[in-house]
Design a protein around this motif. Sequence first.
Motif, mmCIF file in Angstrom:
data_model
loop_
_atom_site.group_PDB
_atom_site.id
_atom_site.type_symbol
_atom_site.label_atom_id
_atom_site.label_comp_id
_atom_site.label_asym_id
_atom_site.label_seq_id
_atom_site.Cartn_x
_atom_site.Cartn_y
_atom_site.Cartn_z
ATOM 1 N N LYS A 1 -9.512 -7.408 6.527
ATOM 2 C CA LYS A 1 -10.381 -6.608 6.316
ATOM 3 C C LYS A 1 -9.603 -5.623 5.235
ATOM 4 O O LYS A 1 -10.695 -4.759 4.164
ATOM 5 C CB LYS A 1 -11.156 -5.367 7.123
ATOM 6 N N LYS A 2 -8.249 -4.835 5.164
ATOM 7 C CA LYS A 2 -7.796 -4.089 4.638
ATOM 8 C C LYS A 2 -7.194 -5.042 3.297
ATOM 9 O O LYS A 2 -6.581 -4.431 1.858
ATOM 10 C CB LYS A 2 -7.635 -3.024 5.163
ATOM 11 N N ASN A 3 -6.024 -5.615 3.898
ATOM 12 C CA ASN A 3 -4.884 -6.509 3.177
ATOM 13 C C ASN A 3 -4.855 -7.799 2.862
ATOM 14 O O ASN A 3 -5.765 -8.472 4.478
ATOM 15 C CB ASN A 3 -3.360 -6.084 4.009
ATOM 16 N N VAL A 4 -3.885 -8.644 2.628
ATOM 17 C CA VAL A 4 -4.165 -9.576 2.216
ATOM 18 C C VAL A 4 -2.655 -10.472 2.782
ATOM 19 O O VAL A 4 -1.495 -9.691 1.657
ATOM 20 C CB VAL A 4 -4.358 -11.072 0.898
ATOM 21 N N GLU A 5 -2.882 -11.151 3.452
ATOM 22 C CA GLU A 5 -1.004 -11.848 3.450
ATOM 23 C C GLU A 5 -0.939 -12.814 3.283
ATOM 24 O O GLU A 5 -1.974 -14.527 3.701
ATOM 25 C CB GLU A 5 -1.058 -11.727 5.336
ATOM 26 N N VAL A 6 0.366 -13.468 3.044
ATOM 27 C CA VAL A 6 0.455 -14.476 1.589
ATOM 28 C C VAL A 6 1.967 -15.290 2.677
ATOM 29 O O VAL A 6 2.889 -14.353 2.445
ATOM 30 C CB VAL A 6 1.270 -14.943 0.473
ATOM 31 N N LEU A 7 1.658 -16.769 3.336
ATOM 32 C CA LEU A 7 2.984 -16.539 3.672
ATOM 33 C C LEU A 7 3.802 -18.131 2.981
ATOM 34 O O LEU A 7 2.568 -18.471 1.634
ATOM 35 C CB LEU A 7 2.666 -17.683 4.708
ATOM 36 N N VAL A 8 4.993 -17.091 2.268
ATOM 37 C CA VAL A 8 5.615 -18.944 1.136
ATOM 38 C C VAL A 8 6.895 -18.919 1.895
ATOM 39 O O VAL A 8 7.416 -18.665 3.007
ATOM 40 C CB VAL A 8 6.191 -17.610 0.457
ATOM 41 N N ASP A 9 7.281 -19.872 0.795
ATOM 42 C CA ASP A 9 8.249 -20.523 1.426
ATOM 43 C C ASP A 9 9.103 -20.486 -0.023
ATOM 44 O O ASP A 9 8.917 -20.924 -0.784
ATOM 45 C CB ASP A 9 8.351 -22.065 1.974
ATOM 46 N N HIS A 10 10.187 -19.696 -0.043
ATOM 47 C CA HIS A 10 11.165 -19.220 -0.595
ATOM 48 C C HIS A 10 12.761 -19.518 -1.032
ATOM 49 O O HIS A 10 12.921 -19.087 0.664
ATOM 50 C CB HIS A 10 11.125 -17.763 -0.710
ATOM 51 N N CYS A 11 13.363 -20.485 -1.342
ATOM 52 C CA CYS A 11 14.314 -21.459 -1.139
ATOM 53 C C CYS A 11 14.892 -22.043 0.126
ATOM 54 O O CYS A 11 15.433 -22.578 0.593
ATOM 55 C CB CYS A 11 15.141 -20.603 -1.869
ATOM 56 N N GLY A 12 13.476 -22.277 1.027
ATOM 57 C CA GLY A 12 13.529 -23.403 2.350
ATOM 58 C C GLY A 12 13.386 -21.756 3.392
ATOM 59 O O GLY A 12 13.590 -22.226 4.569
ATOM 60 N N VAL A 13 13.052 -20.575 3.225
ATOM 61 C CA VAL A 13 13.216 -19.628 3.764
ATOM 62 C C VAL A 13 11.972 -19.186 3.865
ATOM 63 O O VAL A 13 10.798 -18.879 3.115
ATOM 64 C CB VAL A 13 14.123 -17.522 4.133
ATOM 65 N N GLN A 14 11.007 -18.997 5.259
ATOM 66 C CA GLN A 14 9.783 -18.420 5.904
ATOM 67 C C GLN A 14 9.807 -17.421 5.512
ATOM 68 O O GLN A 14 10.336 -16.678 6.691
ATOM 69 C CB GLN A 14 8.864 -19.073 6.426
ATOM 70 N N ARG A 15 8.598 -16.208 4.317
ATOM 71 C CA ARG A 15 8.554 -15.441 4.839
ATOM 72 C C ARG A 15 6.561 -14.726 4.234
ATOM 73 O O ARG A 15 6.241 -15.814 3.657
ATOM 74 C CB ARG A 15 8.806 -14.595 3.625
ATOM 75 N N THR A 16 6.795 -13.762 5.139
ATOM 76 C CA THR A 16 5.391 -13.211 4.888
ATOM 77 C C THR A 16 5.050 -11.635 3.583
ATOM 78 O O THR A 16 5.605 -11.197 4.529
ATOM 79 C CB THR A 16 4.734 -12.668 5.902
ATOM 80 N N PHE A 17 4.736 -11.908 2.692
ATOM 81 C CA PHE A 17 4.097 -10.424 2.113
ATOM 82 C C PHE A 17 2.833 -10.963 2.470
ATOM 83 O O PHE A 17 1.608 -11.006 2.726
ATOM 84 C CB PHE A 17 4.412 -10.863 0.452
ATOM 85 N N LYS A 18 2.721 -9.378 2.074
ATOM 86 C CA LYS A 18 1.481 -8.448 2.440
ATOM 87 C C LYS A 18 0.904 -7.444 0.963
ATOM 88 O O LYS A 18 1.824 -7.006 0.424
ATOM 89 C CB LYS A 18 1.348 -7.362 3.669
ATOM 90 N N ALA A 19 -0.291 -7.669 0.789
ATOM 91 C CA ALA A 19 -0.685 -6.743 -0.735
ATOM 92 C C ALA A 19 -2.128 -6.043 -0.070
ATOM 93 O O ALA A 19 -2.948 -7.389 0.448
ATOM 94 C CB ALA A 19 -0.358 -7.543 -1.531
ATOM 95 N N LYS A 20 -2.697 -5.341 -0.822
ATOM 96 C CA LYS A 20 -4.254 -4.728 -1.086
ATOM 97 C C LYS A 20 -4.985 -6.283 -1.530
ATOM 98 O O LYS A 20 -5.928 -6.135 -1.216
ATOM 99 C CB LYS A 20 -4.355 -3.549 -1.418
ATOM 100 N N LYS A 21 -4.830 -6.450 -2.774
ATOM 101 C CA LYS A 21 -4.691 -6.867 -3.367
ATOM 102 C C LYS A 21 -4.327 -8.213 -3.489
ATOM 103 O O LYS A 21 -3.551 -8.590 -3.978
ATOM 104 C CB LYS A 21 -5.671 -6.472 -4.542
ATOM 105 N N LEU A 22 -5.022 -9.849 -3.917
ATOM 106 C CA LEU A 22 -4.099 -10.894 -4.473
ATOM 107 C C LEU A 22 -5.032 -12.022 -5.527
ATOM 108 O O LEU A 22 -6.029 -11.502 -6.108
ATOM 109 C CB LEU A 22 -4.730 -12.217 -3.283
ATOM 110 N N ILE A 23 -4.369 -12.197 -6.314
ATOM 111 C CA ILE A 23 -5.003 -13.004 -7.885
ATOM 112 C C ILE A 23 -3.992 -14.189 -7.220
ATOM 113 O O ILE A 23 -3.404 -13.705 -7.524
ATOM 114 C CB ILE A 23 -4.304 -11.859 -8.561
ATOM 115 N N ILE A 24 -4.890 -14.963 -7.741
ATOM 116 C CA ILE A 24 -4.561 -16.736 -8.292
ATOM 117 C C ILE A 24 -4.686 -17.016 -8.909
ATOM 118 O O ILE A 24 -5.278 -17.164 -10.033
ATOM 119 C CB ILE A 24 -5.407 -17.397 -6.446
#
Length: 600
Positions: free
Chosen positions: A333-356
């Motif tokens: 409702k307020k944020n967008v979460e993006v699970l990424v694979d960065h060089c073999g390591v998974q991380r979750t980034f959060k932001a108010k808005k996402l641009i694909i």
Amino acid sequence: MKKRRFSTRWLRLAGVPEDVLVSRVELASNRVRRFPKWHALMYPCLLACVNNFGPLFLMNKWRAAHALSDDDFLKFCSCFREHSSSFVRLLAIFVFYPLSQVLENESSENQAYSHPLQSVCNTTPEWNDKEVADYIIIGTGAGGAPVAAELARKGKSVLIIEKGGLVQIESPGKVLEKNYVSQGFVSTLNGSTLMVFAGQTVGGTTSVNSGTSLNPLPECLSEWDECWGTHFSDGLLQPFLERVKEDIHICVPGEDVLSESSRLFREGMSRIGRHDTYILPRNIQQCKGSGRCAFGCPKGAKQSTDLAYLPQAIQHGAKLFHQTEALRIKDGKKNVEVLVDHCGVQRTFKAKKLIIAAGALFTPSLLRKNKLGSNFSRAGYHLQIHPATKVFAHFPNHYVGFAGIPQGMGYRMPAPSRVTLEGIHTPKSLTAPIISVGGKRFNEWMSRIESLASFGLMVRDRATGRVIYISGQPYLQYHLHPDDATDIASGLRVIAEAFFAAGAERVLMPYGGVSPIEMKAPDELNRIPQIHSRHIMLSGFHPLGTAGIGRVVDDTLKLFGSENIYICDASVLPSSPGVNPQVTVMALSLRLADHLIMNF
């Protein structure tokens, strides 16, 4: 070596010297091992079938291909490459591809500049994953980079995710392998010879495109307004198009950097009474005519987004995570979460808005896989491309070479009006796969490679298709419209006539399954039968429309059914802008940035 008898035979008869034959066979085998997974698994099986059973089915000879006489082997290669079935011709292109890539020992030009992002890409940005950024942007091409630069310049915290790496100046074959989607193997599933090319690198396709920079056609903008409710034809985009022109240094290059193919084409067009050829505008500074626009500019002259926008974004605080893949997206409702694979390591980034901005081939995958928005099921449909092909011409005793801007000259056909002639020549190692003959005639054309001119065309297609995914890789369901095939044939004839008028000894048309395709005089063009889509060897460029305005996003590029997600790449274009689309997409990106800054 026994398992490589077919490869050895093909390379020997193609003229590879004996003292380097073994090493070239090994290079070809290593190239196959680096194919995308399913292609690498399929290739040895296909090669074995072709070698053992091909002569029986194509020539009624019960012998393995490698055991045929030299003449029969060349005839077999000719039958295979020039078969009446487009599916068989596609198999031939695939089988011969790694072999043709090692015919020429092509070296790369040294990089003559220091890339401003090199040090950035050598380190991982510092970021606390618990923090909530203002914006996450997936993709660094024509859609992602301009909006990133503008938002960062206005003080917004921006995380930029890019699956690819920075283009390194290597041989064209290596760049194709490392920096193009699926190594250039994005193909249709209907057995046609259409292959679609798009970049997967820092800068997106802008880093590996021709550099041609044109505004959208007014009639296309009017069509968007009428069909999809936009308001672009009344000048709404014009201020942003002007900003793009300044940002990426669009100009008309000088005569001194044109290719010899372009000069010969212009001369021939003038002689047949078509005087409206023009030098194509492009995004350059101090171009030296290296002839490598689509494979990384060694001088840093082409102002792709990795030079024109991303350094400014990073200078103003944006964080670039390259070689990082977005795996999962959760729209809250307020944020967008993006699970990424960065060089073999998974991380979750959060932001108010996402641009694909992952491009028309990958944005639909993210939407469908994560069920984003209310119209995610429509993503991937309405695919359009610019089908393209080219004519080769031999100018004996005339050195054509490969220097100069590959796509420097243009001509807009008055009829059929959907066809644009735009010259494009390819490096040596990538010319062989698109020579439309096999066997002895293939060897003859390749032996003339230094004196071959070429010129191509693209058509604003009427057909629409779909992107589907197999093991995460994009494939296309797309059939060329019959009227587009007719238009393409008309344009190709004009190019052939121009080359003959300029003094060509012979021309080679990009057809298969019909005869003749090699002509020695202009009147022989009249002997070509009616051309259908199955006859034309095509490439596809500028995929677009797979998350179009009015279908998946509104005219502000906000995803239907979401308050936090925007789409900004060629997928949002309702249909073709009638030209190479990078300028149009950049203008939409700057417009999106202004919208976000004013409203959030």
